[in-house]
Design a protein around this motif. Structure first.
Motif, PDB file in Angstrom:
ATOM      1  N   GLU A 252      12.182  -4.783  11.502  1.00 18.67           N
ATOM      2  CA  GLU A 252      10.990  -4.893  10.659  1.00 18.67           C
ATOM      3  C   GLU A 252      11.357  -5.195   9.206  1.00 18.67           C
ATOM      4  O   GLU A 252      10.631  -5.907   8.520  1.00 18.67           O
TER       5      GLU A 252
ATOM      6  N   LEU B  39       2.550  -6.877  14.662  1.00 21.51           N
ATOM      7  CA  LEU B  39       2.968  -5.743  15.491  1.00 21.51           C
ATOM      8  C   LEU B  39       1.823  -4.761  15.672  1.00 21.51           C
ATOM      9  O   LEU B  39       1.050  -4.523  14.750  1.00 21.51           O
TER      10      LEU B  39
ATOM     11  N   MET C 208      11.530  -8.917   8.678  1.00 23.13           N
ATOM     12  CA  MET C 208      10.340  -9.709   8.983  1.00 23.13           C
ATOM     13  C   MET C 208       9.571 -10.095   7.731  1.00 23.13           C
ATOM     14  O   MET C 208       9.625  -9.398   6.718  1.00 23.13           O
TER      15      MET C 208
ATOM     16  N   GLU D  37       4.778 -11.471  10.086  1.00 20.92           N
ATOM     17  CA  GLU D  37       5.428 -11.002  11.310  1.00 20.92           C
ATOM     18  C   GLU D  37       5.180  -9.508  11.510  1.00 20.92           C
ATOM     19  O   GLU D  37       4.873  -9.070  12.623  1.00 20.92           O
ATOM     20  N   ARG D  38       5.242  -8.735  10.446  1.00 19.31           N
ATOM     21  CA  ARG D  38       4.978  -7.288  10.558  1.00 19.31           C
ATOM     22  C   ARG D  38       3.526  -7.025  10.938  1.00 19.31           C
ATOM     23  O   ARG D  38       3.243  -6.107  11.711  1.00 19.31           O
ATOM     24  N   ARG D  39       2.594  -7.805  10.416  1.00 23.17           N
ATOM     25  CA  ARG D  39       1.162  -7.619  10.747  1.00 23.17           C
ATOM     26  C   ARG D  39       0.884  -7.898  12.211  1.00 23.17           C
ATOM     27  O   ARG D  39      -0.093  -7.391  12.753  1.00 23.17           O
TER      28      ARG D  39
ATOM     29  N   ARG E  35      14.457  -1.005  15.583  1.00 21.24           N
ATOM     30  CA  ARG E  35      13.143  -1.562  15.252  1.00 21.24           C
ATOM     31  C   ARG E  35      12.921  -1.540  13.736  1.00 21.24           C
ATOM     32  O   ARG E  35      12.423  -2.515  13.169  1.00 21.24           O
ATOM     33  N   ARG E  36      13.294  -0.463  13.060  1.00 23.01           N
ATOM     34  CA  ARG E  36      13.146  -0.414  11.596  1.00 23.01           C
ATOM     35  C   ARG E  36      13.979  -1.508  10.928  1.00 23.01           C
ATOM     36  O   ARG E  36      13.518  -2.150   9.982  1.00 23.01           O
TER      37      ARG E  36
ATOM     38  N   PRO F 125       5.833 -10.534   5.939  1.00 24.64           N
ATOM     39  CA  PRO F 125       4.610  -9.726   6.078  1.00 24.64           C
ATOM     40  C   PRO F 125       3.749 -10.161   7.268  1.00 24.64           C
ATOM     41  O   PRO F 125       3.207  -9.306   7.979  1.00 24.64           O
TER      42      PRO F 125
END
Length: 177
Positions: free
Chosen positions: A164, A175, A167, A171-173, A160-161, A169
């Motif tokens: 991430e 989650l 990704m 895409e990360r938001r 997962r890290r 920003p």
């Protein structure tokens, strides 16, 4: 005709029987296929589609020419950001296939962060994605970010890290906390 983004891990050199059957069903239904040019799952799926003599396929690539285009299909060059290397060089083409697709089908080794991010992009765009998880010997359909998180939970926090890190920003938001 629906458009299906088919992809997967570069470490996969043999598609599982259920994925082969699914590709056969895609051909029988005459859906369009969007696929990258990478070795591994992309090339394996291309080989299967070429064996069918299937014509409704588009190959997406970041380099000057596709690394693999086993059916001599239409090729779509999607330039990457100047100076981009590795996964960054191919992210633009993956985003373009996601944009054009109605659905996704990924063959995942349970470790490829790039394949995991492609699933996330599809579900963020409200496009379901069938995932053949070879590490767990399972089949699932991700419909939303929660489904994606459940799939990645089984892969572990390290994967997962890594996902991430690839990704955007936005895409990360998307989650959950």
């Amino acid at each position: 005709m629906s458009m299906i983004f088919i992809g997967g891990s570069r470490e996969i050199f043999e598609l599982p029987e259920p994925a082969i059957a699914r590709i056969g069903a895609i051909v029988a239904a005459e859906h369009g296929v969007l696929i990258g040019d990478a070795p591994g799952a992309d090339a394996e799926a291309q080989g299967l589609l070429a064996g069918y003599g299937y014509e409704h396929v588009g190959i997406f690539h970041a380099g000057k020419e596709p690394r693999n285009n086993l059916g001599d299909w239409a090729a779509y060059h999607v330039p990457c950001l100047e100076g981009a290397h590795g996964y960054c060089a191919h992210a633009a083409k993956d985003r373009e296939m996601t944009r054009r697709a109605d659905f996704g089908m990924m063959v995942w080794d349970g470790a490829s962060p790039g394949t995991a991010v492609n699933v996330l992009r599809l579900v963020m765009a409200n496009k379901p994605c069938v995932i053949y998880d070879l590490a767990r010997g399972s089949l699932a359909t991700a419909h939303n970010v929660e489904d994606w998180c459940a799939t990645l939970h089984h892969a572990g926090s390290d994967i997962r890290r890594q996902a991430e890190a690839r990704m955007t920003p936005d895409e990360r938001r998307a989650l959950p906390g």
